[in-house]
Design a protein around this motif. Structure first.
Motif, PDB file in Angstrom:
ATOM      1  N   GLU A  14       5.986   2.757  -4.994  1.00  0.00           N
ATOM      2  CA  GLU A  14       6.413   1.747  -4.038  1.00  0.00           C
ATOM      3  C   GLU A  14       5.514   1.806  -2.805  1.00  0.00           C
ATOM      4  O   GLU A  14       5.122   2.876  -2.362  1.00  0.00           O
ATOM      5  CB  GLU A  14       7.870   1.978  -3.626  1.00  0.00           C
ATOM      6  N   GLY A  15       5.189   0.650  -2.285  1.00  0.00           N
ATOM      7  CA  GLY A  15       4.299   0.606  -1.139  1.00  0.00           C
ATOM      8  C   GLY A  15       4.849  -0.204   0.016  1.00  0.00           C
ATOM      9  O   GLY A  15       5.997  -0.661   0.003  1.00  0.00           O
ATOM     10  N   VAL A  16       4.018  -0.372   1.014  1.00  0.00           N
ATOM     11  CA  VAL A  16       4.356  -1.088   2.238  1.00  0.00           C
ATOM     12  C   VAL A  16       3.291  -2.150   2.468  1.00  0.00           C
ATOM     13  O   VAL A  16       2.097  -1.890   2.314  1.00  0.00           O
ATOM     14  CB  VAL A  16       4.405  -0.122   3.448  1.00  0.00           C
ATOM     15  N   LYS A  17       3.700  -3.333   2.836  1.00  0.00           N
ATOM     16  CA  LYS A  17       2.727  -4.389   3.111  1.00  0.00           C
ATOM     17  C   LYS A  17       1.868  -4.008   4.321  1.00  0.00           C
ATOM     18  O   LYS A  17       2.309  -3.313   5.230  1.00  0.00           O
ATOM     19  CB  LYS A  17       3.432  -5.720   3.327  1.00  0.00           C
ATOM     20  N   GLY A  18       0.631  -4.492   4.289  1.00  0.00           N
ATOM     21  CA  GLY A  18      -0.340  -4.078   5.291  1.00  0.00           C
ATOM     22  C   GLY A  18       0.111  -4.267   6.725  1.00  0.00           C
ATOM     23  O   GLY A  18      -0.127  -3.409   7.581  1.00  0.00           O
ATOM     24  N   PHE A  55       0.814  -1.210   0.000  1.00  0.00           N
ATOM     25  CA  PHE A  55       0.000   0.000   0.000  1.00  0.00           C
ATOM     26  C   PHE A  55       0.849   1.262   0.000  1.00  0.00           C
ATOM     27  O   PHE A  55       1.810   1.387   0.765  1.00  0.00           O
ATOM     28  CB  PHE A  55      -0.903   0.009   1.227  1.00  0.00           C
ATOM     29  N   PHE A  56       0.468   2.217  -0.845  1.00  0.00           N
ATOM     30  CA  PHE A  56       1.073   3.548  -0.823  1.00  0.00           C
ATOM     31  C   PHE A  56      -0.029   4.555  -0.507  1.00  0.00           C
ATOM     32  O   PHE A  56      -1.175   4.435  -0.965  1.00  0.00           O
ATOM     33  CB  PHE A  56       1.773   3.874  -2.140  1.00  0.00           C
ATOM     34  N   LYS A  57       0.319   5.518   0.323  1.00  0.00           N
ATOM     35  CA  LYS A  57      -0.675   6.464   0.830  1.00  0.00           C
ATOM     36  C   LYS A  57      -0.903   7.589  -0.173  1.00  0.00           C
ATOM     37  O   LYS A  57       0.039   8.253  -0.593  1.00  0.00           O
ATOM     38  CB  LYS A  57      -0.222   7.028   2.181  1.00  0.00           C
TER      39      LYS A  57
END
Length: 309
Positions: A217-221, A132-134
């Motif tokens: 680029e995102g971050v896992k939940g 997830f990316f904000k």
């Protein structure tokens, strides 16, 4: 990007609820798309874009669930079987089923790609693989203004004033594809207790179209939040809060962190939903009832200025 609401917030009906909330539907270009209703689970999940959960009490996830699957899309979340189509740069109006006036805190919005390979949609993606990316956030607006009650004015107060709804803009330059939109309210009214923060994550499936090329680029939940971070363990009633750092990763470049203007268009018809990679929509039953209007009222008479993040 902007999150848009009207210039005046006066005397708008707000909802008073005791059982917290969930996203009932989203509105794209005045077309309504059904979310998952945990209080009355749908019999035709093939036309629902909201991920199902077992939050039948309309409850929350606290710090004990930050490193578990619960924080990703709520308790025991399962993939939705349909997508709503939206163009990059368009707004999505998110309708909640009411929100308690006392449950103050930030509202945050994320996207996560469901993959780029052939046949990759959000219907069968593993939620643990979503990164997830904000794309937007709003937290404390004015810690000294108690016109909406003790604790100051927060993003949740604007959500209530906007008929318990929020507006998110899809990044205009995002690469087309299938994405999960994760929208979340974090209530801090009980955050003075060690595990008192209350997160309400909700996920819906989107098919984003356009000619953008940007890949974020995102971050896992399970890595979005830390149970130990100060922003989810504080007393918002202990004096005047002058600043607040919203939890989670930073908003992407061009994302929204401004106080929005209010906007709550009423959908006029049910929107077409898509399954798999089909470009022809499936049949739906049309518009379903939106969130319940309750007894509370917003006391805003004008849009408050944002002096803090």
């Amino acid at each position: 990007m902007r999150t848009h609401f009207p210039a005046a917030l006066g005397a708008i009906v707000a909802t008073h609820v005791s059982a917290h909330s969930f996203v009932t539907n989203i509105n794209i270009n005045n077309e309504l798309y059904n979310g998952y209703h945990p209080t009355t689970p749908d019999t035709d999940p093939g036309t629902i874009i909201g991920w199902s959960t077992t939050a039948f009490d309309q409850g929350y996830v606290n710090q004990t669930g930050y490193t578990t699957e619960e924080i990703i899309c709520h308790r025991d979340a399962l993939n939705a079987h349909a997508h709503a189509r939206v163009s990059a740069g368009e707004n999505i109006h998110i309708q909640w089923n009411g929100w308690p006036n006392s449950h103050k805190g930030p509202v945050v919005d994320y996207l996560a790609s469901c993959g780029t390979g052939t046949g990759k949609t959000c219907e069968d993606v593993d939620k643990n693989d979503l990164e997830f990316f904000k794309i937007g956030e709003l937290g404390l607006i004015d810690g000294a203004d108690e016109s909406t009650g003790p604790g100051g004015v927060w993003a949740t107060d604007l959500l209530i004033a906007n008929n318990n709804s929020w507006v998110v803009e899809i990044p205009s330059n995002i690469r087309p594809g299938y994405y999960v939109l994760r929208t979340e309210i974090i209530s801090l009214h009980n955050a003075s207790n060690v595990t008192g923060a209350q997160n309400y994550p909700q996920c819906v499936n989107l098919w984003i179209t356009g000619d953008g090329t940007e890949v974020y680029e995102g971050v896992k939940g399970k890595e979005l939040y830390s149970p130990d971070e100060p922003s989810v363990f504080l007393d918002i009633y202990a004096g005047v809060l002058e600043e607040y750092d919203i939890p989670g990763p930073k908003v992407i470049g061009g994302g929204n962190t401004d106080v929005p203007e209010l906007s709550h268009p009423v959908p006029t018809e049910g929107g077409p939903v898509y399954t798999g990679t089909e470009t022809t929509p499936v049949a739906t039953d049309g518009v379903r009832a939106t969130g319940t209007v309750g007894r509370g009222r917003s006391r805003f008479t004008s849009v408050p200025r944002a002096s803090r993040r």
